[in-house]
Design a protein around this motif. Structure first.
Motif, PDB file in Angstrom:
ATOM      1  N   ARG A 293       0.874  -1.278   0.014  1.00 41.05           N
ATOM      2  CA  ARG A 293      -0.014  -0.136   0.027  1.00 41.05           C
ATOM      3  C   ARG A 293       0.683   1.142  -0.014  1.00 41.05           C
ATOM      4  O   ARG A 293       0.284   2.327  -0.109  1.00 41.05           O
ATOM      5  CB  ARG A 293      -0.750  -0.138   1.130  1.00 41.05           C
ATOM      6  CG  ARG A 293      -2.012  -1.283   1.287  1.00 41.05           C
ATOM      7  CD  ARG A 293      -2.833  -0.904   2.080  1.00 41.05           C
ATOM      8  NE  ARG A 293      -3.690   0.162   2.490  1.00 41.05           N
ATOM      9  CZ  ARG A 293      -4.367   0.510   3.500  1.00 41.05           C
ATOM     10  NH1 ARG A 293      -4.734  -0.284   4.487  1.00 41.05           N
ATOM     11  NH2 ARG A 293      -5.112   1.547   3.522  1.00 41.05           N
TER      12      ARG A 293
ATOM     13  N   GLU B 243      -3.309   2.322   9.590  1.00 41.25           N
ATOM     14  CA  GLU B 243      -4.442   2.570   8.789  1.00 41.25           C
ATOM     15  C   GLU B 243      -4.646   4.250   9.072  1.00 41.25           C
ATOM     16  O   GLU B 243      -5.017   4.805   8.108  1.00 41.25           O
ATOM     17  CB  GLU B 243      -5.772   2.035   9.274  1.00 41.25           C
ATOM     18  CG  GLU B 243      -5.653   0.425   8.776  1.00 41.25           C
ATOM     19  CD  GLU B 243      -5.669   0.327   7.416  1.00 41.25           C
ATOM     20  OE1 GLU B 243      -6.320   1.018   6.641  1.00 41.25           O
ATOM     21  OE2 GLU B 243      -5.338  -0.987   7.094  1.00 41.25           O
ATOM     22  N   THR B 244      -4.511   4.729   9.943  1.00 42.22           N
ATOM     23  CA  THR B 244      -4.677   6.151  10.474  1.00 42.22           C
ATOM     24  C   THR B 244      -3.718   6.760   9.858  1.00 42.22           C
ATOM     25  O   THR B 244      -3.725   8.091   9.403  1.00 42.22           O
ATOM     26  CB  THR B 244      -4.498   6.528  12.036  1.00 42.22           C
ATOM     27  OG1 THR B 244      -5.875   5.621  12.532  1.00 42.22           O
ATOM     28  CG2 THR B 244      -4.992   7.896  12.234  1.00 42.22           C
TER      29      THR B 244
ATOM     30  N   ARG C 233      -3.907   7.387   5.998  1.00 46.42           N
ATOM     31  CA  ARG C 233      -4.619   8.541   5.682  1.00 46.42           C
ATOM     32  C   ARG C 233      -4.147   9.920   5.908  1.00 46.42           C
ATOM     33  O   ARG C 233      -4.562  10.917   5.157  1.00 46.42           O
ATOM     34  CB  ARG C 233      -6.113   8.461   6.517  1.00 46.42           C
ATOM     35  CG  ARG C 233      -7.018   7.245   6.049  1.00 46.42           C
ATOM     36  CD  ARG C 233      -8.312   7.462   6.880  1.00 46.42           C
ATOM     37  NE  ARG C 233      -8.172   7.417   8.206  1.00 46.42           N
ATOM     38  CZ  ARG C 233      -8.209   6.163   8.992  1.00 46.42           C
ATOM     39  NH1 ARG C 233      -8.485   5.110   8.382  1.00 46.42           N
ATOM     40  NH2 ARG C 233      -8.365   6.278  10.228  1.00 46.42           N
ATOM     41  N   GLN C 234      -3.142  10.001   6.678  1.00 44.19           N
ATOM     42  CA  GLN C 234      -2.300  11.280   6.942  1.00 44.19           C
ATOM     43  C   GLN C 234      -1.116  11.489   5.938  1.00 44.19           C
ATOM     44  O   GLN C 234      -0.732  12.610   5.687  1.00 44.19           O
ATOM     45  CB  GLN C 234      -1.886  11.447   8.522  1.00 44.19           C
ATOM     46  CG  GLN C 234      -2.997  11.472   9.201  1.00 44.19           C
ATOM     47  CD  GLN C 234      -2.880  11.508  10.780  1.00 44.19           C
ATOM     48  OE1 GLN C 234      -1.541  11.664  11.179  1.00 44.19           O
ATOM     49  NE2 GLN C 234      -3.804  11.054  11.702  1.00 44.19           N
TER      50      GLN C 234
ATOM     51  N   ARG D 233       1.236  10.937   2.908  1.00 43.91           N
ATOM     52  CA  ARG D 233       1.114  10.761   1.395  1.00 43.91           C
ATOM     53  C   ARG D 233       2.610  10.812   0.730  1.00 43.91           C
ATOM     54  O   ARG D 233       3.495  11.550   1.281  1.00 43.91           O
ATOM     55  CB  ARG D 233       0.405  11.885   0.553  1.00 43.91           C
ATOM     56  CG  ARG D 233      -1.187  11.998   0.946  1.00 43.91           C
ATOM     57  CD  ARG D 233      -2.026  10.722   0.402  1.00 43.91           C
ATOM     58  NE  ARG D 233      -3.281  10.821   0.733  1.00 43.91           N
ATOM     59  CZ  ARG D 233      -3.693   9.978   1.613  1.00 43.91           C
ATOM     60  NH1 ARG D 233      -2.892   9.426   2.444  1.00 43.91           N
ATOM     61  NH2 ARG D 233      -5.081  10.087   1.924  1.00 43.91           N
TER      62      ARG D 233
END
Length: 422
Positions: A340, A379-380, A383-384, A386
């Motif tokens: 990912r 997972e958190t 999302r923050q 990139r």
């Protein structure tokens, strides 16, 4: 406190205010000598010489003091008066001295007496410490996960000829020139350079623009000379120049004449005009190879280039495991995380691990119960955080498509096509 101690204390207090007063310091030295404190007297005389190296009075005092033995001084009970300025035993006066009567003063013995009290008159430049930090890396390419294409290019272009001098001589392979690593920031160019030094068993010096560039005219050029001179002294040595686009930017784009002379100096040092570069291996790194002066890309200089891309799947897994090895984790699926994080640089992956650790730390702080870092924290974090490589590829895309002179960026162009960025 007796009268002697009060006098010494007063003299020292006066010297604290006027430490350069040689006459006052020699007076204190004489008081100490009269009291039997030969080391203290010699120390004050040495300090006087430090303030005034040409002071004959201080040197004469030291000669006189060294001629005195502990049994001669008043502290030992001897009441014989000490030589004065009019005493024929005192050098430096009109009266005959021991040296003038045919005796030769033993300066070697005198130097041994004051060893540790008086420093050398002149510094030994050859013994001056090196200005740049030198490492002896134990890192090898095998310690770097993934990046097999880069390792193969390094082996073919740089390492194999250096490891095999007989084959190099047979095929007429020259070691002149350097290797330029380029690619997006945070992808391990410095790490690779350190591994190259480890593979060669060479010392390693890494410098950036702040280590070389100076605000004063001519100092940057002197810094470059000192840098290359140190690297030659420590050969075999891998000299790693980070941000080469800043040190060797295109002279046609430079508004400062000072920067143009820096580039000229760098070219001269790489060519080995004034010294032999045998055993000196030069690696450079840049995020913007298109801004490097074209003269630096000619044969014999940075004539070989290697594209260092964001870590591949195997490398991402290795980087994640490295940054989690000393942290309290449980049930972390490295395969999922590596899959990912396509396009993440090594620095991005480190930031991802830090962000996940922060989530667990904050939760533990609020609940008062320490818990492990789990996949929910990642997972958190995902999302923050990139990938930071996107802007670099956006800028590089135009160069690869429209300024690929001589196929210099064919590797970059092929990668952009594979990633469907074109």
């Amino acid at each position: 406190m007796d009268a002697h101690d009060r006098l010494v204390a007063s003299l020292r207090a006066a010297l604290d205010v006027r430490p350069e007063d040689v006459t006052l310091r020699l007076h204190l030295a004489q008081v100490l000598l009269d009291a039997g404190d030969l080391p203290g007297a010699m120390s004050e005389a040495a300090e006087a010489l430090r303030h005034d190296p040409a002071c004959d009075q201080a040197r004469d005092f030291m000669v006189t003091a060294l001629g005195s033995r502990p049994s001669d001084v008043a502290a030992s009970g001897d009441t014989e008066p000490r030589p004065t300025a009019s005493d024929p035993r005192t050098p430096g006066t009109g009266a005959p001295s021991a040296a003038s009567q045919g005796e030769r003063f033993d300066w070697t013995a005198a130097e041994k007496e004051v060893a540790g009290l008086v420093g050398p008159r002149f510094a030994d430049e050859a013994a001056a410490p090196d200005a740049y930090e030198t490492e002896a890396p134990a890192l090898r390419l095998a310690d770097i996960g993934g990046m097999e294409d880069v390792k193969e290019r390094l082996e073919v272009a740089f390492l194999a000829p250096m490891r095999n001098p007989e084959l190099r001589a047979l095929y007429g392979k020259s070691l002149r020139g350097g290797l330029l690593l380029y690619g997006p920031p945070g992808c391990g160019k410095t790490f690779l350079a350190r591994a190259v030094a480890g593979e060669l068993g060479a010392s390693f010096i890494a410098v950036g623009i702040s280590d070389v560039l100076d605000m004063y005219i001519g100092q940057s050029e002197r810094n470059l000379r000192e840098l290359f001179a140190q690297a030659r002294r420590q050969a075999p040595c891998v000299l790693f120049l980070d941000e080469v686009d800043a040190l060797g930017q295109k002279r046609s784009q430079s508004r400062s004449s000072g920067m143009r002379t820096v580039v000229n100096q760098l070219l001269e040092e790489m060519d080995g005009v004034a010294a032999d570069n045998d055993g000196l291996f030069i690696l450079g790194a840049t995020n913007q190879p298109w801004d490097v002066d074209t003269a630096l890309r000619r044969p014999g200089r940075f004539d070989r280039t290697i594209l260092v891309l964001p870590p591949d799947l195997a490398a991402r897994r290795a980087v994640l495991e490295f940054h989690l090895r000393n942290r309290p984790v449980e049930n972390i699926d490295l395969a999922v995380l590596a899959d990912r994080t396509d396009g993440f640089s090594g620095a991005d992956l480190e930031h991802l691990c830090d962000t996940a650790a922060e989530q667990a730390l904050i939760a533990s702080s609020r609940s008062g119960t320490v818990r492990m870092i789990g996949m929910a924290d990642f997972e958190t974090a995902l999302r923050q955080v990139r990938p930071s490589t996107g802007p670099w590829f956006d800028a590089a895309k135009g160069v690869a498509m429209f300024a690929n002179e001589g196929g210099a960026y064919d590797d970059l162009l092929a990668y952009l096509k594979r990633q469907r960025m074109l």
